[in-house]
Enzyme design. Structure first.
Site, PDB file in Angstrom:
ATOM      1  N   ASN A 207       0.780  -1.169  -0.040  1.00 52.02           N
ATOM      2  CA  ASN A 207       0.127  -0.013   0.098  1.00 52.02           C
ATOM      3  C   ASN A 207       0.867   1.155   0.065  1.00 52.02           C
ATOM      4  O   ASN A 207       0.584   2.150  -0.534  1.00 52.02           O
ATOM      5  CB  ASN A 207      -0.932  -0.009   1.213  1.00 52.02           C
TER       6      ASN A 207
ATOM      7  N   ASN B 249      -0.062  -1.628  -6.998  1.00 53.76           N
ATOM      8  CA  ASN B 249      -0.308  -2.668  -5.892  1.00 53.76           C
ATOM      9  C   ASN B 249      -1.947  -2.490  -5.498  1.00 53.76           C
ATOM     10  O   ASN B 249      -2.359  -1.418  -5.385  1.00 53.76           O
ATOM     11  CB  ASN B 249       0.304  -2.298  -4.632  1.00 53.76           C
ATOM     12  N   GLU B 250      -2.416  -3.562  -5.525  1.00 53.53           N
ATOM     13  CA  GLU B 250      -3.935  -3.860  -4.863  1.00 53.53           C
ATOM     14  C   GLU B 250      -5.067  -2.563  -5.318  1.00 53.53           C
ATOM     15  O   GLU B 250      -5.625  -2.100  -4.812  1.00 53.53           O
ATOM     16  CB  GLU B 250      -4.089  -3.672  -3.683  1.00 53.53           C
TER      17      GLU B 250
ATOM     18  N   GLN C 293       5.738 -10.259   5.444  1.00 59.63           N
ATOM     19  CA  GLN C 293       7.035  -9.717   4.572  1.00 59.63           C
ATOM     20  C   GLN C 293       8.279 -10.634   5.186  1.00 59.63           C
ATOM     21  O   GLN C 293       8.079 -11.653   5.540  1.00 59.63           O
ATOM     22  CB  GLN C 293       6.917  -8.329   4.958  1.00 59.63           C
TER      23      GLN C 293
ATOM     24  N   TYR D 201      -4.294 -13.470   2.677  1.00 62.14           N
ATOM     25  CA  TYR D 201      -3.735 -13.632   4.021  1.00 62.14           C
ATOM     26  C   TYR D 201      -4.708 -14.640   4.689  1.00 62.14           C
ATOM     27  O   TYR D 201      -5.922 -14.513   4.273  1.00 62.14           O
ATOM     28  CB  TYR D 201      -3.460 -12.358   4.838  1.00 62.14           C
TER      29      TYR D 201
ATOM     30  N   GLU E  10       1.828 -11.360  -2.518  1.00 61.74           N
ATOM     31  CA  GLU E  10       1.690 -11.217  -0.974  1.00 61.74           C
ATOM     32  C   GLU E  10       0.960 -12.471  -0.653  1.00 61.74           C
ATOM     33  O   GLU E  10      -0.420 -12.831  -1.026  1.00 61.74           O
ATOM     34  CB  GLU E  10       0.823 -10.024  -0.861  1.00 61.74           C
TER      35      GLU E  10
END
Length: 506
Positions: A71, A171-172, A351, A243, A291
């Protein structure tokens, strides 16, 4: 409990791209500052990089690291992190409500990557910025010299280009939380134009277009179809993020969530095939799962802290403390990537240090390995080669996530030399050992070279600064090779195993 599996030398899935064992560093929390970089630390080198952390990263044999977000990247000006440090501005990071000092930027990350023996995967800002800024970033990083941006890099002490080969197109961008969030159509068009421009510069560069932030997004999987429809002919990968957690405190249901990962990959593989057929294309777009990890232990509390704090500098954030249960689950996720190696060519555990990470540090103090470090290490070191098809049978269980979940989770990789096979095996049962028999067809002269196991009575046990080796791999016992060439033995309840076999001949 008994389970059987069969492998055959001729029944293969795909080459496992080593980059599937990658990781991720974002300017978030203490991932960078007091993570990889802490000038003045007793173990810092002349450039401020923590050598104890570098040693642990090198021990992972980490092939690629994504940087600088996340982000964070969607409002980031890469120019803030170049040139003399005392002239770099401090900025507000809107993603995590922190202050960014820009003491580490692209050149420092390039230096660190060389020390860590890893490849850079750079993400660009396509949230608040666009095509021209991305072009300038590429020119600064990759052009040899004789232009404004490449000469500026040389002026900053880097005559030779960084030669970054793979670039993330934002990103996203499907997420409403993202700075500069766009619709799928808007983003797909922009990503396509940026990717085209990058390949006008160098047709051998690889680009990654943003897929869904997770498979629970309302726009999933239509987002992927729309974005790929706009960009399929120019991009090489589509990124996915996911996640996992055990919020329900139901271990068997938690372990079954690896099936959600598999479904996600299969679904997006189908979207890719649909767009490929629609365009009558001969190109193959692959998946970059850049991710993934376990993230739930303090997620709610961290969200409340972010909303309340007043722009701190590199505060502790998302510092998940992983336990044995998490390590076994992470191993299962890695098994999915191996078994889906025909689709997934890059994956990044998010990460690397301090922030939902396999490595933790104490500012001014030690660094240590979390439980999830070890399954990633074994896979990265020994899970390279050709993934073998695993046919298995045995007991299963039902839970909220899925039905008929096998207690046995097994993946296998034949190394390129044809002389060794790596097996990664999990017994998901919480209370019963598993008598396992693996028939290895087409192999002769098998011997067990290594066997390591992670298990224990307390699934919630974890490593801490005062007890850094509570959860570590131990030498395994109880496995053997029969005269017929089968691997047999007992896998304890709630256990993960790495088994390395040598092969005399086909």
């Amino acid at each position: 409990m008994r389970a059987k599996a069969t492998l055959n030398r001729e029944f293969t899935i795909s080459t496992v791209d080593k980059r599937v064992y990658g990781s991720f560093l974002e300017h978030m929390g203490r991932a960078v500052y007091t993570g990889i970089y802490e000038p003045g630390h007793a173990k810092a080198d002349k450039d401020g990089f923590r050598t104890d952390v570098l040693d642990m990263v090198r021990d992972l044999d980490m092939p690629i690291v994504r940087y600088p977000g996340g982000n964070f990247v969607s409002a980031y000006h890469w120019e803030d992190g170049i040139g003399p440090r005392d002239q770099r501005p401090t900025r507000l990071d809107l993603a995590w409500r922190t202050r960014e000092t820009n003491q580490v930027g692209i050149n420092e990350f390039a230096d660190w990557s060389k020390l860590a023996n890893t490849e850079m995967m750079l993400a660009m800002n396509l949230g608040s910025r666009g095509l021209n800024d991305a072009r300038n970033f590429l020119e600064y990083c990759n052009h040899p010299g004789g232009t404004y941006w490449s000469d500026l890099r040389a002026k900053h002490g880097y005559k030779n280009p960084h030669n970054v080969r793979i670039w993330c197109l934002g990103n996203e961008m499907d997420g409403p939380w993202q700075v500069g969030h766009k619709s799928a159509a808007e983003y797909g068009h922009l990503a396509n134009e940026v990717s085209k421009a990058f390949k006008y510069f160098d047709k051998t560069l690889e680009t990654v277009v943003c897929g869904s932030s997770n498979d629970k997004m309302k726009s999933y999987p239509e987002w992927e179809a729309t974005v790929l429809d706009a960009s399929y002919d120019s991009v090489d990968y589509i990124s996915l993020h996911k996640y996992f957690g055990n919020e329900e405190n139901d271990t068997l249901n938690y372990y079954a969530k690896a099936i959600e990962l598999d479904r996600y990959i299969v679904t997006i593989g189908g979207v890719i095939d649909y767009i490929k057929a629609k365009k009558r294309s001969k190109r193959d777009v692959k998946i970059c799962f850049d991710e993934w990890n376990v993230w739930y232990h303090d997620r709610k509390e961290d969200g409340e802290r972010i909303a309340s704090w007043d722009w701190p500098e590199a505060p502790p954030l998302l510092e998940e403390l992983y336990n044995l249960e998490d390590a076994i689950f992470v191993a299962s996720l890695i098994n999915v990537f191996i078994r889906r190696s025909d689709r997934v060519k890059i994956a990044c555990m998010a990460q690397l240090v301090n922030v939902i990470a396999p490595i933790l540090t104490k500012a001014g103090g030690p660094a240590w390995r979390q439980s999830i470090y070890y399954p990633l290490q074994f896979a990265s070191k020994y899970g390279r080669g050709t993934a073998l098809t695993v046919s298995s049978s045995g007991p299963t269980y039902d839970c909220e996530v899925a039905q008929d979940v096998p207690y046995l989770d097994l993946s296998a990789v034949l190394h390129d030399d044809g002389k060794t096979i790596a097996l990664f095996a999990i017994n998901r049962s919480l209370d019963e050992a598993m008598d396992l028999s693996v028939d290895l067809q087409g192999f002769k002269g098998l011997k067990i070279v290594q066997h390591h196991v992670m298990t224990g009575e307390d699934l919630k046990a974890r490593n801490a600064v005062e007890n850094q080796e509570r959860i570590v791999p131990r030498p395994g016992t109880g496995l053997s090779i029969t005269d017929e060439g089968a691997l047999i033995g007992a896998l304890p309840a709630k256990s993960y195993h790495f088994i390395l076999l040598s092969v005399a001949s086909a």
